[in-house]
Write an enzyme that holds these catalytic residues in place. Structure first.
Site, PDB file in Angstrom:
ATOM      1  N   LEU A 146       0.814  -1.208   0.000  1.00 35.34           N
ATOM      2  CA  LEU A 146       0.000   0.000   0.000  1.00 35.34           C
ATOM      3  C   LEU A 146       0.851   1.262   0.000  1.00 35.34           C
ATOM      4  O   LEU A 146       0.467   2.278  -0.587  1.00 35.34           O
ATOM      5  CB  LEU A 146      -0.945  -0.008   1.196  1.00 35.34           C
ATOM      6  N   HIS A 156      -5.227  23.333  22.010  1.00 41.81           N
ATOM      7  CA  HIS A 156      -6.264  23.571  21.001  1.00 41.81           C
ATOM      8  C   HIS A 156      -5.826  24.701  20.068  1.00 41.81           C
ATOM      9  O   HIS A 156      -5.332  25.718  20.537  1.00 41.81           O
ATOM     10  CB  HIS A 156      -7.579  23.942  21.677  1.00 41.81           C
TER      11      HIS A 156
END
Length: 492
Positions: free
Chosen positions: A211, A471
């Site tokens: 892959l 964040h």
């Protein structure tokens, strides 16, 4: 992992060990193989003051990983990803590119530069700094404490060793009746050296190597077909994650097509094309697939031929060398690590075993926690796992809680428009201890280490969920998935 007590012993040992083990001309430790496990073991032995030699015929150290495996494939994955983004995504961000071209020759030069820098760093810096004698040649065990080396310069040298580490790695597995020429029908080694972009490429095997290399050439424009004997891709990966992964690669990115449940019957090179004969794995009519290149990537097998194991009666466990929990063979002073022993064939697993083996021979009690070994597929999105899959927990009858959080609900992923995939957490139903963490998404190969550290120290899903995450970051998806495991996520 070393305890605090052993760390103090190790600190003291550095001053006690210098060259006290061996007599002149003898070695405390001889490592056969300079791959990730072997060279790391040799460096560690040098750090502990042992007189150490490392033997490898290839010349440049680093083994398959650095020379024709992990490192060059990541260089090509990086280059092809940039090209694919420029070709398909830049316009979304207002970046206009005209007359875009791919210079395969330059891409290969960049790959070679990366390899050379790393391999020379091992030989000229790490080995030199830690007084490791690097012997370039074919090492063979000729006695309980003796290794003979057919040197690359034509000479033969015999050395004595109090301890021997077998770290010879692995080789590409073959398919009976399919002749690899590394030109038309290739292993991963050949697929790293294409001088042009094949129009059509067939990958045999839907595992990590297949892959990754299929992604490289698919991004650059090849029509890639993946043939897999099983009815799924990425055997061993959590099936829920694997299904989503297949959908992203085939339907969304359109990088490759999959022919699952299909066996290879034969192959023939006709002119500049390869005609691959395949049939349904469960029986049925055969068909011919044609391609410019065929990559055989059905796994790897331990590389043990010509090492003289039989001369000292090394016990085997099937294809691999039999070892105890300290990586010792039936001869306690002969150790074996990496791909030639049981367990996942991963460079970082071999490195950990190399350090553990050396620490054990030095009396420091080296240990490897096999439940906290991460595995990464470096496609895009990346796939990263550690611990048990949901399939394994079900098969073992283990009661568990599951939490998942999609990157589509993660603000950083949405901001960078890279929101495919999710984080999936599995924890013990009774204790909440982490049992497995599975990620499919951007930078999953980096984020997985939060889960690895958590599992190494016996953390619960609540432990990670109650840890503050910056964040906006992709790592917040880990926090939210852990919240979903023991309670409820905030942003879903």
């Amino acid at each position: 992992m070393l305890s605090h007590t052993n760390k103090r012993i190790l600190s003291n040992a550095r001053g006690l060990f210098p060259r006290l083990f061996s007599t002149a001309g003898d070695y405390d430790c001889v490592v056969i193989g300079a791959g990730p496990g072997g060279y790391v073991a040799a460096v560690k032995a040098g750090q502990l003051g042992m007189k150490v030699a490392c033997i490898d015929k290839r010349g440049p150290p680093g083994g398959t990983c650095l020379n024709v495996g992990c490192i060059p494939s990541k260089a090509l994955l990086n280059a092809s990803h940039h090209y694919h983004m420029a070709n398909h995504d830049f316009k979304k961000y207002g970046i206009k590119v005209e007359n875009l071209e791919m210079d395969v020759n330059q891409m290969m030069k960049a790959k070679t530069k990366a390899i050379k820098g790393l391999t020379q760093g091992i030989e000229k810096a790490l080995f030199k700094k830690n007084k490791v004698d690097y012997l370039k040649g074919w090492g063979k065990i000729t006695g309980p404490n003796e290794v003979s080396i057919d040197m690359n310069d034509g000479e033969t040298q015999t050395i004595k060793a109090k301890n021997i580490i077998i770290a010879t790695g692995s080789d590409s597995a073959s398919i009976p009746g399919i002749e690899v020429d590394e030109k038309h029908i290739c292993t991963s080694t050949g697929a790293l050296e294409f001088d042009s972009i094949p129009e059509k490429m067939i990958v045999i095997g839907a595992g990590v190597i297949g892959l990754e290399m299929g992604s490289v050439w698919g991004r650059l424009g090849s029509e890639v077909t993946v043939v897999e004997f099983l009815d799924r891709i990425t055997p061993g990966v959590d099936s829920e994650i694997a299904k989503q992964f297949q959908t992203i690669l085939s339907r969304k990115q359109k990088l490759m097509n999959f022919k699952l449940g299909t066996k290879v019957v034969g192959a023939e090179v006709v002119g500049d094309k390869v005609q691959l004969k395949v049939a349904p794995a469960k029986g049925g009519d055969e068909e011919i697939l044609e391609a410019d290149k065929v990559l055989v990537s059905i796994g790897r097998v331990p590389y043990l031929d010509g090492l003289g194991l039989e001369s000292v009666g090394i016990e085997m466990d099937g294809r691999v060398i039999k070892t105890n929990d300290h990586l010792q063979t039936n001869h306690p002073h002969i150790y074996a690590i990496g791909d030639c022993v049981k367990g996942a064939m991963l460079a970082h697993k071999a490195e950990e075993e190399g350090i553990a083996a050396v620490e054990h021979m030095a009396g420091l009690g080296g240990h490897v926690n096999y439940d906290a070994i991460p595995n990464v597929i470096y496609t895009h999105p990346e796939l990263a796992t550690v611990g048990k899959s949901e399939d394994e927990l079900k098969a073992e009858g283990v009661e568990y809680n599951k939490g998942a959080f999609p990157f589509m609900a993660n603000s950083r992923a949405r901001t960078i428009d890279d929101a495919d995939g999710m984080v999936k957490v599995l924890a013990c139903k009774k204790t909440d201890r982490l049992l497995g963490v599975h990620m499919l998404g951007p930078s999953a190969g980096e984020m997985i280490h939060e889960a690895v550290v958590g599992m190494e120290y016996g953390a619960s899903s609540e432990d990670l969920a109650r840890t503050c995450h910056a964040h906006p970051t992709l790592s917040e998806a880990v926090k939210e998935a852990c919240m979903a495991t023991y309670d409820k996520p905030i942003h879903m």
